[in-house]
Design a protein around this motif. Structure first.
Motif, short mmCIF file in Angstrom:
data_model
loop_
_atom_site.label_atom_id
_atom_site.label_comp_id
_atom_site.label_asym_id
_atom_site.label_seq_id
_atom_site.Cartn_x
_atom_site.Cartn_y
_atom_site.Cartn_z
N UNK A 226 0.81 -1.22 0.00
CA UNK A 226 0.00 0.00 0.00
C UNK A 226 0.84 1.27 0.00
N UNK A 227 2.16 1.13 0.10
CA UNK A 227 3.00 2.31 0.27
C UNK A 227 3.98 2.49 -0.88
N UNK A 228 4.36 3.75 -1.09
CA UNK A 228 5.33 4.09 -2.14
C UNK A 228 6.75 3.81 -1.64
N UNK A 229 7.71 3.91 -2.56
CA UNK A 229 9.10 3.66 -2.21
C UNK A 229 9.62 4.58 -1.13
N UNK A 230 9.23 5.85 -1.18
CA UNK A 230 9.70 6.81 -0.17
C UNK A 230 9.23 6.41 1.23
N UNK A 231 8.00 5.97 1.35
CA UNK A 231 7.47 5.57 2.65
C UNK A 231 8.10 4.25 3.10
N UNK A 232 8.40 3.36 2.16
CA UNK A 232 9.05 2.10 2.50
C UNK A 232 10.46 2.36 3.04
N UNK A 233 11.14 3.35 2.48
CA UNK A 233 12.45 3.75 3.02
C UNK A 233 12.30 4.20 4.46
N UNK A 234 11.29 5.03 4.71
CA UNK A 234 11.05 5.50 6.07
C UNK A 234 10.76 4.33 7.00
N UNK A 235 9.98 3.36 6.52
CA UNK A 235 9.67 2.18 7.34
C UNK A 235 10.92 1.39 7.67
N UNK A 236 11.83 1.25 6.68
CA UNK A 236 13.08 0.54 6.91
C UNK A 236 13.95 1.29 7.92
N UNK A 237 13.97 2.61 7.84
CA UNK A 237 14.74 3.41 8.80
C UNK A 237 14.15 3.28 10.19
N UNK A 238 12.82 3.29 10.29
CA UNK A 238 12.18 3.10 11.60
C UNK A 238 12.53 1.74 12.19
N UNK A 239 12.56 0.70 11.36
CA UNK A 239 12.94 -0.61 11.89
C UNK A 239 14.41 -0.61 12.31
N UNK A 240 15.25 0.09 11.55
CA UNK A 240 16.66 0.19 11.89
C UNK A 240 16.85 0.75 13.29
N UNK A 241 16.07 1.78 13.63
CA UNK A 241 16.17 2.35 14.97
C UNK A 241 15.39 1.54 15.99
N UNK A 242 14.35 0.85 15.53
CA UNK A 242 13.61 -0.03 16.45
C UNK A 242 14.51 -1.14 16.98
N UNK A 243 15.20 -1.83 16.08
CA UNK A 243 16.01 -2.97 16.53
C UNK A 243 17.21 -2.50 17.34
N UNK A 244 17.74 -1.33 17.01
CA UNK A 244 18.85 -0.79 17.81
C UNK A 244 18.37 -0.38 19.19
N UNK A 245 17.28 0.39 19.25
CA UNK A 245 16.76 0.81 20.54
C UNK A 245 16.32 -0.36 21.39
N UNK A 246 15.76 -1.38 20.74
CA UNK A 246 15.26 -2.56 21.45
C UNK A 246 16.41 -3.39 22.02
N UNK A 247 17.38 -3.73 21.17
CA UNK A 247 18.43 -4.66 21.58
C UNK A 247 19.50 -3.97 22.43
N UNK A 248 19.97 -2.80 21.99
CA UNK A 248 20.97 -2.10 22.79
C UNK A 248 20.35 -1.60 24.09
#
Length: 478
Positions: A226-248
């Motif tokens: 349902x999302x464009x490439x720009x929003x998918x990039x944002x989603x990937x960045x959010x996951x990047x910080x999610x896994x860092x904030x979660x694990x670290x």
């Protein structure tokens, strides 16, 4: 029991009080209390799997003692293999049985042969990948004669089950943690206060950053069509910080909690998103796992001592195995292999150890070249995390293909300014604390007491106001 739960908020002060005010004069009682508290902490999730920890403890304790008495090389090797097979056997059954079964059936179906076999409804014990590797390193080090086995079953049980790092690390070595159970611990006020700072920062990264990023990352990945490439990039960045904030964040809470009880665990994260290349990233991300694979897999395979083909083979083995350690899914294997591809040019050009010092060590800001290197490394990491988060390989490739399509230039369908500001706040605090073992160590060198306390109170307010929906730590599933 979750660190970010009311249960743990009640559990920790009770154990702390019993530890320092009731059992302080008796080392054996303190260690027994740690074992009891650790089993309660783990059993709070599912008491049935306590038997696995107990069995693994007894097996490796017995093998360790026997290894010290056995001089015959063949028998010593047999004892080591018993430890490896028992520990990896449990890990393989609970974590990988269905994966291998499903791929076995698919392989035969591809060649026109149908096999009827039912997968099992297996519950993955929380933390099994962590305490399995911890006990394995103990027997391997004894076999290599780098460590004397303990004859104190209580101390060894406490080492295996130590509740702060039991379910998601850091993966401690017996050479570092086990001797700390032999010595009388002293309550050191400065260490406890610094531990509280680290717990506070870990809670901020988990509750504010990870849990809020999860809300958007989950929505974008789960509805990626349902999302464009720009929003998918944002989603990937959010996951990047999610896994860092979660694990670290978990590691910070674990290390900080350990310091409250007089223990020092090794640093598990060293601000990896400020890395200038992938080699530096892997020296700073999940350090306890990276060094485990280095010492017990990469170096025994020959490391980087052989020819080019051997170097390439060893790098791919260590990264693919690392990916497979994370989960029984081809996405993790591809994630590991992709990181190997990132790493190879650095290894083959002998530039993988160019960035050993923290970026901009004596400067407030990085140079332009350093900033661009950080940005490139971060971008490569974000792409790799897409495979880590995707449901399957095709899902990952569909997201990446959309990102590299014309829709990358589309306007964002989601733009949570609040989360972006909170991530920026975290990055600023970590940038100015990057020389230390955690971001709030020395309180960013704020000399005035009221300034330090203002920062602590402000972070507490952020945790209270912006706490996301309570979620389990991501690495519980590994």
């Amino acid at each position: 029991m979750l660190f970010n739960s009311i249960d743990f908020a009640i559990f920790l002060p009770i154990v702390f009080a019993l530890y320092w005010f009731v059992t302080q004069k008796h080392l054996k009682l303190q260690n027994l209390l740690i074992v009891a508290a650790s089993y309660l902490f783990y059993g709070w999730w599912d008491w049935r799997f306590l038997s696995l920890i107990a069995f693994s403890t007894i097996v490796d304790y017995t093998i360790g003692v026997t290894l010290s008495k056995q001089k015959n090389h063949s028998k010593r090797k047999l004892l080591l293999w018993i430890s490896i097979l028992v520990n990896l056997g449990f890990l393989g059954f609970f974590k990988y049985y269905n994966f291998f079964l499903e791929n076995f059936i698919s392989a035969f179906s591809f060649f026109g042969t149908e096999i009827n076999a039912n997968s099992l409804n297996i519950i993955l014990p929380v933390g099994i990948s962590f305490y399995t590797f911890q006990t394995l390193s103990y027997t391997i080090d004894i076999y290599r004669k780098k460590l004397e086995p303990t004859k104190d079953i209580v101390a060894f049980s406490a080492f295996v089950s130590f509740f702060p790092q039991l379910v998601a690390g850091p993966i401690e070595r017996a050479t570092n943690l086990l001797p700390q159970f032999y010595k009388k611990r002293q309550f050191i006020y400065a260490n406890a206060i610094d531990g509280m700072r680290q717990i506070l920062w870990g809670m901020f990264k988990k509750v504010v950053i990870a849990d809020n990023c999860a809300r958007y990352a989950n929505d974008i990945f789960n509805h990626s069509d349902d999302y464009s490439g720009s929003t998918l990039v944002l989603g990937a960045i959010f996951f990047t910080f999610q896994i860092y904030g979660d694990f670290s964040g978990y590691s910070d809470i674990a290390i900080g909690t350990s310091r409250l009880f007089g223990f020092n665990l090794k640093q598990n994260f060293a601000f990896p998103y400020f890395s200038r290349d992938i080699a530096e990233f892997w020296r700073r991300w999940h350090i306890s796992l990276s060094t485990w694979f280095r010492d017990y897999l990469y170096i025994p395979l020959g490391g980087s001592r052989g020819g080019t083909s051997m170097k390439i083979r060893n790098i791919f083995i260590i990264f693919v195995v690392s990916g497979f350690w994370h989960g029984a899914n081809w996405t993790f294997i591809v994630w590991g292999a992709l990181n190997a591809v990132y790493f190879l040019p650095l290894l083959l050009t002998k530039s993988n150890r160019n960035n050993l010092e923290i970026v901009a060590y004596n400067r407030s800001l990085p140079k332009l070249s350093e900033f661009l290197s950080i940005l490139l490394t971060f971008s490569l990491t974000v792409i790799a995390w897409i495979f880590f988060r995707a449901e399957n390989i095709s899902h990952a490739f569909s997201i990446i293909s959309e990102i590299f399509s014309n829709s990358i230039f589309s306007s964002l369908e989601v733009l949570p300014i609040k989360i972006i500001i909170l991530i920026s706040f975290m990055l600023i605090i970590e940038w100015f604390g990057r020389k230390n073992k955690h971001a709030l160590s020395n309180a960013l060198q704020l000399k005035k007491r009221y300034m330090r306390w203002s920062l602590y109170i402000f972070i507490c307010i952020l945790i209270f106001v912006f706490k996301g929906h309570l979620q389990e730590f991501i690495y519980f599933q590994f």
